[in-house]
Design a protein around this motif. Sequence first.
Motif, short mmCIF file in Angstrom:
data_model
loop_
_atom_site.label_atom_id
_atom_site.label_comp_id
_atom_site.label_asym_id
_atom_site.label_seq_id
_atom_site.Cartn_x
_atom_site.Cartn_y
_atom_site.Cartn_z
N ILE A 137 82.50 -6.36 11.27
CA ILE A 137 81.18 -5.77 11.51
C ILE A 137 81.33 -4.46 12.30
N VAL A 138 80.92 -3.37 11.69
CA VAL A 138 80.82 -2.09 12.40
C VAL A 138 79.39 -2.01 12.94
N TYR A 139 79.26 -1.97 14.26
CA TYR A 139 77.91 -2.03 14.83
C TYR A 139 77.63 -0.90 15.81
N VAL A 140 76.37 -0.59 15.93
CA VAL A 140 75.88 0.47 16.81
C VAL A 140 74.75 -0.11 17.65
N LYS A 141 74.85 0.03 18.98
CA LYS A 141 73.83 -0.52 19.88
C LYS A 141 72.98 0.56 20.57
N ASP A 142 73.56 1.74 20.73
CA ASP A 142 72.85 2.81 21.43
C ASP A 142 71.71 3.36 20.57
#
Length: 302
Positions: A172-177
């Motif tokens: 999983i490539v994830y982005v939280k910002d």
Amino acid sequence: MSFSGRVREEICSSINDKDKKFACLYGMLLFCRDLTPERICFQTESTNSSENFGRLMKSIFKRELKCQEKMRKNGSIMYTYDINDVVFINNVFSAYHISTGTRTINTDIIATSSLGVFTAGVFLACGSVNDPSKEYHLEFACPEESIAGELMTLLRDIGVTAKIVLRRGQYIVYVKDSESIEDTLTFIGASQCTLEIMNVKIYKDMRNKVNRIANCDNANIDKVVNAAMKQIEDILLIDRTVGLDSLSAELREAAELRLENSGMSLQEIGDNLSVPISRSGVNHRFQKLKKIAEEIRSGGEK
């Protein structure tokens, strides 16, 4: 429609020329479930992604594909394109320079202006984004570790902070910002959804600011009330023991005004004295009353 659904809908509506169609389908193929010389399998729960895959395959390869629909236990529908024609698959592999080994992103075959559309295709194949009013989270469920790393590098090249985690066999490539999510959505052509996130952020910031002000006001009110109660306690002690008549005229006036007006601020008391004085002047008088009360408590006065 979910927020992810609105992103997909906006993406699909913007794929309207040959280069964009080619780049978008490349992203969808490279990140689909199975991609081998014997089988291409594209699966999705999104109607938009499913229809777009079939439409692009027909537009680019002049091939009408059959989509299978299967109801899942959770009530959603799984749309599947299962391609087993090795001759056709070889044509697809040849057009996109896909090797028979590992999947890899070949940006040389994509027009520079279409790199965002390629990433949009990746999102249509394996991406999702949470409702920003609940949580800031965007992710791509990638089929292989190596291509997940390439996607993360691509995102970082446009200034997006992305990370990788292994979850149930998928990388999983994830982005939280939130700002990185906004940049990603803008990059893949979902600018209206980017504006939605910005509006949600403005609303959240305003709500938090109002809450902070309210909490600050409540704290100040509590401080004023507590101080007034302590002043009244001191004054009543003085009245019970030595009497308010024992005080100077200035202290007696301040004491009586406080007893009659427990909710007044120091400034308001100062304004209502026969000779108005400043807030600090009123505070000074109450400090004198406090000292007298403390002397009484310690037995200094009878």
